[in-house]
Scaffold this motif. Structure first.
Motif, PDB file in Angstrom:
ATOM      1  N   SER A 153      31.735  55.789  31.221  1.00  0.00           N
ATOM      2  CA  SER A 153      31.803  54.721  30.229  1.00  0.00           C
ATOM      3  C   SER A 153      32.897  53.718  30.559  1.00  0.00           C
ATOM      4  O   SER A 153      32.699  52.506  30.465  1.00  0.00           O
ATOM      5  N   VAL A 154      34.066  54.230  30.971  1.00  0.00           N
ATOM      6  CA  VAL A 154      35.186  53.345  31.298  1.00  0.00           C
ATOM      7  C   VAL A 154      34.845  52.473  32.501  1.00  0.00           C
ATOM      8  O   VAL A 154      35.128  51.264  32.517  1.00  0.00           O
ATOM      9  N   THR A 155      34.236  53.067  33.513  1.00  0.00           N
ATOM     10  CA  THR A 155      33.862  52.305  34.709  1.00  0.00           C
ATOM     11  C   THR A 155      32.888  51.183  34.354  1.00  0.00           C
ATOM     12  O   THR A 155      33.034  50.035  34.813  1.00  0.00           O
ATOM     13  N   TYR A 156      31.906  51.503  33.534  1.00  0.00           N
ATOM     14  CA  TYR A 156      30.922  50.497  33.118  1.00  0.00           C
ATOM     15  C   TYR A 156      31.574  49.379  32.308  1.00  0.00           C
ATOM     16  O   TYR A 156      31.379  48.184  32.587  1.00  0.00           O
ATOM     17  N   ARG A 157      32.369  49.772  31.307  1.00  0.00           N
ATOM     18  CA  ARG A 157      32.983  48.765  30.432  1.00  0.00           C
ATOM     19  C   ARG A 157      34.004  47.905  31.177  1.00  0.00           C
ATOM     20  O   ARG A 157      34.117  46.695  30.940  1.00  0.00           O
ATOM     21  N   ALA A 158      34.751  48.521  32.090  1.00  0.00           N
ATOM     22  CA  ALA A 158      35.731  47.760  32.862  1.00  0.00           C
ATOM     23  C   ALA A 158      35.047  46.700  33.722  1.00  0.00           C
ATOM     24  O   ALA A 158      35.536  45.561  33.826  1.00  0.00           O
ATOM     25  N   ALA A 159      33.917  47.053  34.336  1.00  0.00           N
ATOM     26  CA  ALA A 159      33.189  46.081  35.161  1.00  0.00           C
ATOM     27  C   ALA A 159      32.661  44.928  34.320  1.00  0.00           C
ATOM     28  O   ALA A 159      32.738  43.755  34.718  1.00  0.00           O
ATOM     29  N   LYS A 160      32.109  45.252  33.151  1.00  0.00           N
ATOM     30  CA  LYS A 160      31.596  44.213  32.270  1.00  0.00           C
ATOM     31  C   LYS A 160      32.720  43.294  31.785  1.00  0.00           C
ATOM     32  O   LYS A 160      32.580  42.070  31.733  1.00  0.00           O
ATOM     33  N   LEU A 161      33.846  43.901  31.422  1.00  0.00           N
ATOM     34  CA  LEU A 161      34.963  43.105  30.916  1.00  0.00           C
ATOM     35  C   LEU A 161      35.594  42.295  32.038  1.00  0.00           C
ATOM     36  O   LEU A 161      36.036  41.154  31.818  1.00  0.00           O
ATOM     37  N   GLN A 162      35.617  42.830  33.221  1.00  0.00           N
ATOM     38  CA  GLN A 162      36.136  42.101  34.375  1.00  0.00           C
ATOM     39  C   GLN A 162      35.336  40.822  34.601  1.00  0.00           C
ATOM     40  O   GLN A 162      35.896  39.742  34.845  1.00  0.00           O
TER      41      GLN A 162
ATOM     42  N   LEU B  43      33.504  39.288  32.261  1.00  0.00           N
ATOM     43  CA  LEU B  43      33.672  38.443  31.089  1.00  0.00           C
ATOM     44  C   LEU B  43      34.949  37.617  31.158  1.00  0.00           C
ATOM     45  O   LEU B  43      34.976  36.447  30.768  1.00  0.00           O
ATOM     46  N   LEU B  44      36.017  38.219  31.699  1.00  0.00           N
ATOM     47  CA  LEU B  44      37.319  37.547  31.712  1.00  0.00           C
ATOM     48  C   LEU B  44      37.591  36.780  33.005  1.00  0.00           C
ATOM     49  O   LEU B  44      38.681  36.236  33.181  1.00  0.00           O
ATOM     50  N   SER B  45      36.619  36.709  33.878  1.00  0.00           N
ATOM     51  CA  SER B  45      36.833  36.091  35.194  1.00  0.00           C
ATOM     52  C   SER B  45      37.204  34.618  35.108  1.00  0.00           C
ATOM     53  O   SER B  45      37.836  34.077  36.021  1.00  0.00           O
ATOM     54  N   SER B  46      36.843  33.971  34.017  1.00  0.00           N
ATOM     55  CA  SER B  46      37.187  32.547  33.867  1.00  0.00           C
ATOM     56  C   SER B  46      38.693  32.331  33.709  1.00  0.00           C
ATOM     57  O   SER B  46      39.184  31.211  33.869  1.00  0.00           O
ATOM     58  N   PHE B  47      39.436  33.393  33.410  1.00  0.00           N
ATOM     59  CA  PHE B  47      40.890  33.269  33.242  1.00  0.00           C
ATOM     60  C   PHE B  47      41.644  33.503  34.553  1.00  0.00           C
ATOM     61  O   PHE B  47      42.858  33.327  34.608  1.00  0.00           O
ATOM     62  N   GLY B  48      40.911  33.910  35.587  1.00  0.00           N
ATOM     63  CA  GLY B  48      41.544  34.151  36.878  1.00  0.00           C
ATOM     64  C   GLY B  48      41.088  35.472  37.469  1.00  0.00           C
ATOM     65  O   GLY B  48      40.145  36.106  36.986  1.00  0.00           O
ATOM     66  N   THR B  49      41.746  35.886  38.527  1.00  0.00           N
ATOM     67  CA  THR B  49      41.413  37.148  39.180  1.00  0.00           C
ATOM     68  C   THR B  49      41.792  38.316  38.274  1.00  0.00           C
ATOM     69  O   THR B  49      42.928  38.406  37.791  1.00  0.00           O
ATOM     70  N   VAL B  50      40.827  39.210  38.045  1.00  0.00           N
ATOM     71  CA  VAL B  50      41.053  40.361  37.173  1.00  0.00           C
ATOM     72  C   VAL B  50      41.095  41.619  38.038  1.00  0.00           C
ATOM     73  O   VAL B  50      40.105  41.978  38.672  1.00  0.00           O
ATOM     74  N   VAL B  51      42.247  42.271  38.068  1.00  0.00           N
ATOM     75  CA  VAL B  51      42.437  43.487  38.860  1.00  0.00           C
ATOM     76  C   VAL B  51      42.308  44.696  37.943  1.00  0.00           C
ATOM     77  O   VAL B  51      42.937  44.749  36.888  1.00  0.00           O
ATOM     78  N   VAL B  52      41.503  45.662  38.330  1.00  0.00           N
ATOM     79  CA  VAL B  52      41.361  46.893  37.553  1.00  0.00           C
ATOM     80  C   VAL B  52      42.312  47.940  38.128  1.00  0.00           C
ATOM     81  O   VAL B  52      42.204  48.311  39.303  1.00  0.00           O
ATOM     82  N   GLU B  53      43.231  48.408  37.299  1.00  0.00           N
ATOM     83  CA  GLU B  53      44.238  49.368  37.721  1.00  0.00           C
ATOM     84  C   GLU B  53      43.943  50.727  37.104  1.00  0.00           C
ATOM     85  O   GLU B  53      43.771  50.846  35.895  1.00  0.00           O
TER      86      GLU B  53
END
Length: 374
Positions: free
Chosen positions: A229-238, A240-250
Motif C-alpha cells: 500500500s505504501v509503495t503504491y500510494r508513494a508513487a501516486k503522490l510522487q 501528484l506533487l511533481s509540479s512542485f519539483g523533484t520528489v525523492v522517496v526516502e
C-alpha cells in the motif's frame, strides 16, 4: 516536594494543603506557579493493557518510555506521537504519560490521528477539594462522560491532579516513507503540503523546514502502512506533487547525509532545529494558509512548519513580543521557551469567564497551576 505513591495519598495531600501547589509530572517542562511542588512521578505502573482491545491504562507518573516499550512489544503505539522537548527547553527529568495528557501533546501524526485528547478514553484525578473523580472508561466500548475527559486534557494541571489515564492505541506501521521536495519557499511549501493532505493517499505527516540540515529548504510528506500500500500510494503522490519539483522517496534507512524517515520525523517532532540555540521559542497555531504571512511578519531567526502549516515554530530574540508583531492573525501564540509574563495566549472575555467558572468548580481554593505565567 510532595510525592504521593498512591491515589489515596494524593487525595490526602491535596485535602491537607494550606497553600498553592505546583503540579508536575516528570519535571520536563517549565511549570507555572510558585506553590509547593507536587509531583505525580511516584504514581507509576501500567494497570491494564489489552492489546486485542487496543486499550491501555497507566498511572499518571508512568514514564513515557515504559508505556512505549510495552506497546512496541505488541507492535502497537500511541496514535498522537508524543514529543520530547527536554533538549529544546533545557530541562531534565522523565516524560510521563500524565504529563502528555496535561499538556495535550500532539506530534506530526495529529493531522491524521488527532491530538492526545482524541486518543484519551478515561481519566482519574483529584480535584481541589481532595475528591477522586473518575470519568470515561478503561475500554473503548465503555466510554462515558467524554467531554470531561477532553476538558482535563490540555488543562495543564489547573483543574486537578491526574492519577490514572486510559487510552485507545493503534498498530504500529509496517512501512514508513517520506517524500522530500527541496527548494520550496514557505508559500509553495504550504501549497504542496495542502495538496498532499487533501489527496486520498492517507498522509500522516506534512512538515517544512525553511533551512534544512544542508541549508536548503526541505518539505517532508510521510506515508505509513503495509509495504504494498505504501509503495503504491508513494508513487501516486510522487506524481501528484511533481509540479512542485523533484520528489525523492526516502525509506527508513534514509539517504547518505540524511536522517532517515524515523529520525527525520523525530527531528521535526522534537523541534531539534532549535536545540542548543539562544532566544525565545514560540509555538503558533493557525490556519495553514496563514503560515507564510505569520513567518514573514514574525521576522524570526528560524522557523519550522508542522501539521501542513497549521503549527509554526518560531525562534526569536529574547524578550520579543511576538503577538505585537503578528497583530490579529486568527490563531494562538504560546511561548514555550523564554521568561516573563504572557506565555499563554490571552483569552477573550467570554472565554475567560467560562474558564474562571470551571476552575472555581474544580479548584475552589485556587490550589493548582494557573493558566498564565511562564
Amino acid at each position: 516536594m510532595l510525592k504521593p505513591e498512591s491515589e489515596e495519598q494524593l487525595a490526602e495531600m491535596v485535602r491537607s494543603a494550606n497553600g498553592p501547589l505546583s503540579v508536575r509530572g516528570g519535571g520536563t517542562r517549565h511549570v507555572p506557579g510558585d506553590g509547593e511542588a507536587l509531583t505525580t512521578s511516584g504514581l507509576t505502573g501500567i494497570t491494564l493493557y489489552e492489546p486485542g482491545a487496543l486499550t491501555l491504562v497507566a498511572r499518571a507518573g508512568t514514564p513515557m518510555a515504559v508505556v512505549e516499550k510495552a506497546l512496541a512489544k505488541e507492535g502497537q503505539r500511541l496514535p498522537f506521537e508524543p514529543m520530547d522537548h527536554r533538549a529544546l527547553l533545557g530541562t531534565k527529568g522523565t516524560p510521563t504519560i500524565g504529563g502528555a495528557v496535561a499538556m495535550n501533546v500532539s506530534g506530526p501524526r495529529r493531522v491524521q490521528a488527532g491530538a492526545c485528547r482524541d486518543s484519551l478514553i478515561g481519566v482519574r484525578f483529584v480535584d481541589g477539594e481532595g475528591t477522586v473523580i473518575k470519568n470515561g472508561g478503561r475500554v473503548m466500548k465503555n466510554v462515558t462522560g467524554y467531554d470531561l475527559v477532553k476538558l482535563v486534557a490540555g488543562a495543564r494541571g489547573s483543574l486537578g491532579v491526574l492519577s490514572e489515564v486510559s487510552f485507545k492505541v493503534l498498530p504500529s506501521a509496517a512501512t514508513s516513507v517520506s517524500l522530500l521536495i527541496e527548494g520550496l519557499d514557505v508559500t509553495r511549501a504550504v501549497a504542496c503540503m495542502s495538496m498532499a493532505l487533501a489527496s486520498p493517499y492517507e498522509v500522516n505527516g506534512a512538515a517544512h523546514v525553511p533551512v534544512g540540515l544542508d541549508g536548503t529548504p526541505v518539505t517532508m510528506i510521510r506515508i505509513e502502512g503495509l509495504e504494498g500500500s505504501v509503495t503504491y500510494r508513494a508513487a501516486k503522490l510522487q506524481a501528484l506533487l511533481s509540479s512542485f519539483g523533484t520528489v525523492v522517496v526516502e525509506r527508513r534507512s534514509g539517504r547518505e547525509g540524511g536522517l532517515g524517515v524515523e529520525a527525520g520525523w523525530a527531528w521535526i517532532r522534537d523541534v531539534k532545529a532549535f536545540e542548543g540555540t539562544d532566544g525565545d521559542v514560540w509555538r503558533v497555531s493557525a490556519r495553514p494558509s496563514h503560515a507564510p504571512d505569520i513567518v514573514a511578519r514574525a521576522g524570526a531567526e528560524a522557523a519550522l512548519l508542522d501539521w501542513g502549516g497549521g503549527l509554526v515554530w518560531l525562534r526569536l530574540p529574547e524578550g520579543t513580543d511576538l503577538r505585537a508583531r503578528l497583530g490579529d492573525f486568527g490563531g494562538h501564540a504560546t511561548r514555550v521557551r523564554g521568561t516573563g509574563p504572557g506565555a499563554l495566549p490571552p483569552e477573550p472575555d467570554a472565554l475567560a469567564t467560562l474558564t474562571s467558572g470551571i476552575r472555581a468548580r474544580f479548584d475552589p481554593r485556587g490550589l493548582f497551576n494557573p493558566m498564565t505565567g511562564v
